[in-house]
Design a protein around this motif. Structure first.
Motif, PDB file in Angstrom:
ATOM      1  N   GLU A  25      49.461  57.039  82.366  1.00 51.22           N
ATOM      2  CA  GLU A  25      50.603  57.331  83.237  1.00 51.22           C
ATOM      3  C   GLU A  25      50.445  56.740  84.635  1.00 51.22           C
ATOM      4  N   ARG A  26      49.290  56.960  85.258  1.00 51.04           N
ATOM      5  CA  ARG A  26      49.086  56.443  86.616  1.00 51.04           C
ATOM      6  C   ARG A  26      49.294  54.933  86.698  1.00 51.04           C
ATOM      7  N   PRO A  27      48.647  54.136  85.836  1.00 51.43           N
ATOM      8  CA  PRO A  27      48.855  52.681  85.918  1.00 51.43           C
ATOM      9  C   PRO A  27      50.320  52.275  85.690  1.00 51.43           C
ATOM     10  N   GLU A  28      51.009  52.957  84.773  1.00 53.99           N
ATOM     11  CA  GLU A  28      52.425  52.650  84.540  1.00 53.99           C
ATOM     12  C   GLU A  28      53.253  52.922  85.791  1.00 53.99           C
ATOM     13  N   ILE A  29      52.978  54.009  86.456  1.00 59.28           N
ATOM     14  CA  ILE A  29      53.717  54.365  87.674  1.00 59.28           C
ATOM     15  C   ILE A  29      53.434  53.360  88.785  1.00 59.28           C
ATOM     16  N   ILE A  30      52.176  52.962  88.911  1.00 60.28           N
ATOM     17  CA  ILE A  30      51.825  51.971  89.938  1.00 60.28           C
ATOM     18  C   ILE A  30      52.577  50.671  89.689  1.00 60.28           C
ATOM     19  N   ARG A  31      52.647  50.254  88.429  1.00 58.81           N
ATOM     20  CA  ARG A  31      53.399  49.025  88.090  1.00 58.81           C
ATOM     21  C   ARG A  31      54.892  49.190  88.395  1.00 58.81           C
ATOM     22  N   ALA A  32      55.441  50.372  88.085  1.00 59.91           N
ATOM     23  CA  ALA A  32      56.868  50.616  88.330  1.00 59.91           C
ATOM     24  C   ALA A  32      57.171  50.604  89.830  1.00 59.91           C
ATOM     25  N   ILE A  33      56.290  51.191  90.633  1.00 63.08           N
ATOM     26  CA  ILE A  33      56.494  51.195  92.085  1.00 63.08           C
ATOM     27  C   ILE A  33      56.404  49.777  92.628  1.00 63.08           C
ATOM     28  N   ALA A  34      55.436  49.009  92.164  1.00 58.53           N
ATOM     29  CA  ALA A  34      55.286  47.617  92.629  1.00 58.53           C
ATOM     30  C   ALA A  34      56.513  46.794  92.257  1.00 58.53           C
ATOM     31  N   ALA A  35      57.009  46.964  91.045  1.00 60.87           N
ATOM     32  CA  ALA A  35      58.195  46.217  90.611  1.00 60.87           C
ATOM     33  C   ALA A  35      59.420  46.619  91.430  1.00 60.87           C
ATOM     34  N   ALA A  36      59.551  47.906  91.717  1.00 55.68           N
ATOM     35  CA  ALA A  36      60.697  48.379  92.495  1.00 55.68           C
ATOM     36  C   ALA A  36      60.630  47.874  93.930  1.00 55.68           C
ATOM     37  N   ARG A  37      59.436  47.763  94.481  1.00 60.69           N
ATOM     38  CA  ARG A  37      59.275  47.248  95.852  1.00 60.69           C
ATOM     39  C   ARG A  37      59.730  45.803  95.968  1.00 60.69           C
ATOM     40  N   GLU A  38      59.570  45.063  94.894  1.00 67.84           N
ATOM     41  CA  GLU A  38      59.968  43.658  94.900  1.00 67.84           C
ATOM     42  C   GLU A  38      61.484  43.483  95.003  1.00 67.84           C
ATOM     43  N   HIS A  39      62.220  44.537  94.720  1.00 71.95           N
ATOM     44  CA  HIS A  39      63.681  44.462  94.775  1.00 71.95           C
ATOM     45  C   HIS A  39      64.228  44.611  96.189  1.00 71.95           C
ATOM     46  N   GLY A  40      63.363  44.807  97.149  1.00 66.85           N
ATOM     47  CA  GLY A  40      63.822  44.834  98.539  1.00 66.85           C
ATOM     48  C   GLY A  40      63.967  46.228  99.110  1.00 66.85           C
ATOM     49  N   ASP A  41      65.077  46.478  99.807  1.00 59.67           N
ATOM     50  CA  ASP A  41      65.348  47.698 100.565  1.00 59.67           C
ATOM     51  C   ASP A  41      65.006  48.959  99.761  1.00 59.67           C
ATOM     52  N   LEU A  42      63.971  49.688 100.206  1.00 56.47           N
ATOM     53  CA  LEU A  42      63.497  50.871  99.485  1.00 56.47           C
ATOM     54  C   LEU A  42      64.388  52.087  99.709  1.00 56.47           C
ATOM     55  N   SER A  43      65.139  52.105 100.803  1.00 59.61           N
ATOM     56  CA  SER A  43      65.956  53.277 101.103  1.00 59.61           C
ATOM     57  C   SER A  43      67.070  53.493 100.081  1.00 59.61           C
ATOM     58  N   GLU A  44      67.532  52.439  99.453  1.00 64.43           N
ATOM     59  CA  GLU A  44      68.615  52.573  98.467  1.00 64.43           C
ATOM     60  C   GLU A  44      68.169  52.123  97.076  1.00 64.43           C
ATOM     61  N   ASN A  45      66.872  52.135  96.840  1.00 66.79           N
ATOM     62  CA  ASN A  45      66.327  51.647  95.583  1.00 66.79           C
ATOM     63  C   ASN A  45      66.043  52.842  94.658  1.00 66.79           C
ATOM     64  N   ALA A  46      66.931  53.068  93.698  1.00 69.88           N
ATOM     65  CA  ALA A  46      66.824  54.215  92.787  1.00 69.88           C
ATOM     66  C   ALA A  46      65.569  54.124  91.921  1.00 69.88           C
TER      67      ALA A  46
END
Length: 157
Positions: A25-46
């Motif tokens: 679970e932890r590694p999957e979450i870390i990958r998901a957070i990293a991928a989401a960060r690549e999409h830019g603006d975190l304030s509106e990133n679901a």
């Protein structure tokens, strides 16, 4: 620090869940957070917010399991015996009104699963039968009223 009674099987199950949370679970979450960060603006990133919420849940669960494991008092049910109902006993009861028979094992709070026949030692029914023997009648107050049971069997397996 209060000890937490638990069967060996319940302890093993918690250890396996902890291992899965930490190694999968932890590694999957870390990958998901990293991928989401690549999409830019975190304030509106679901995706980012969902991953962070999942991370908070997993970290909380890890902390809970580590605490329970640290306080666990593992009881080897195979070494227990006798006629008296105690922690770890597999108990067969007959409802005195309906003649329906129920069998369950009295286990620790963190390993209980009524559908699987594992009843928490802190439940009203388990507390009512502890110390009883075959042939005893037990009255239990439930949300649906008072129920009467007869102890039909006690095993340690």
């Amino acid at each position: 620090m209060d000890r937490v009674p638990m069967t060996a099987a319940g302890y093993s199950h918690l250890q396996a869940e902890l291992k899965r949370l930490k190694s999968v679970e932890r590694p999957e979450i870390i990958r998901a957070i990293a991928a989401a960060r690549e999409h830019g603006d975190l304030s509106e990133n679901a995706e980012y917010h969902a991953a962070r919420e999942r991370q908070a849940f997993v970290e909380g669960r890890v902390a809970d399991i580590e605490d329970v494991i640290r306080r666990a008092e593992v009881i080897d049910v195979g070494k227990l015996s006798g006629e008296e109902i105690k922690f770890g006993a597999t108990v067969t009861l007959t409802d005195e009104d309906t003649e329906q028979e129920r069998t369950f094992q009295i286990v620790g709070e963190h390993e209980s699963d009524v559908d699987a026949g594992r009843l928490s030692v802190t439940s009203p029914l388990a507390r009512a039968v502890i110390g009883r023997t075959i042939g005893d009648s037990v009255e239990v107050t439930t949300p649906k009223g008072t129920k009467s049971y007869e102890v039909m069997g006690v095993e340690f397996r």
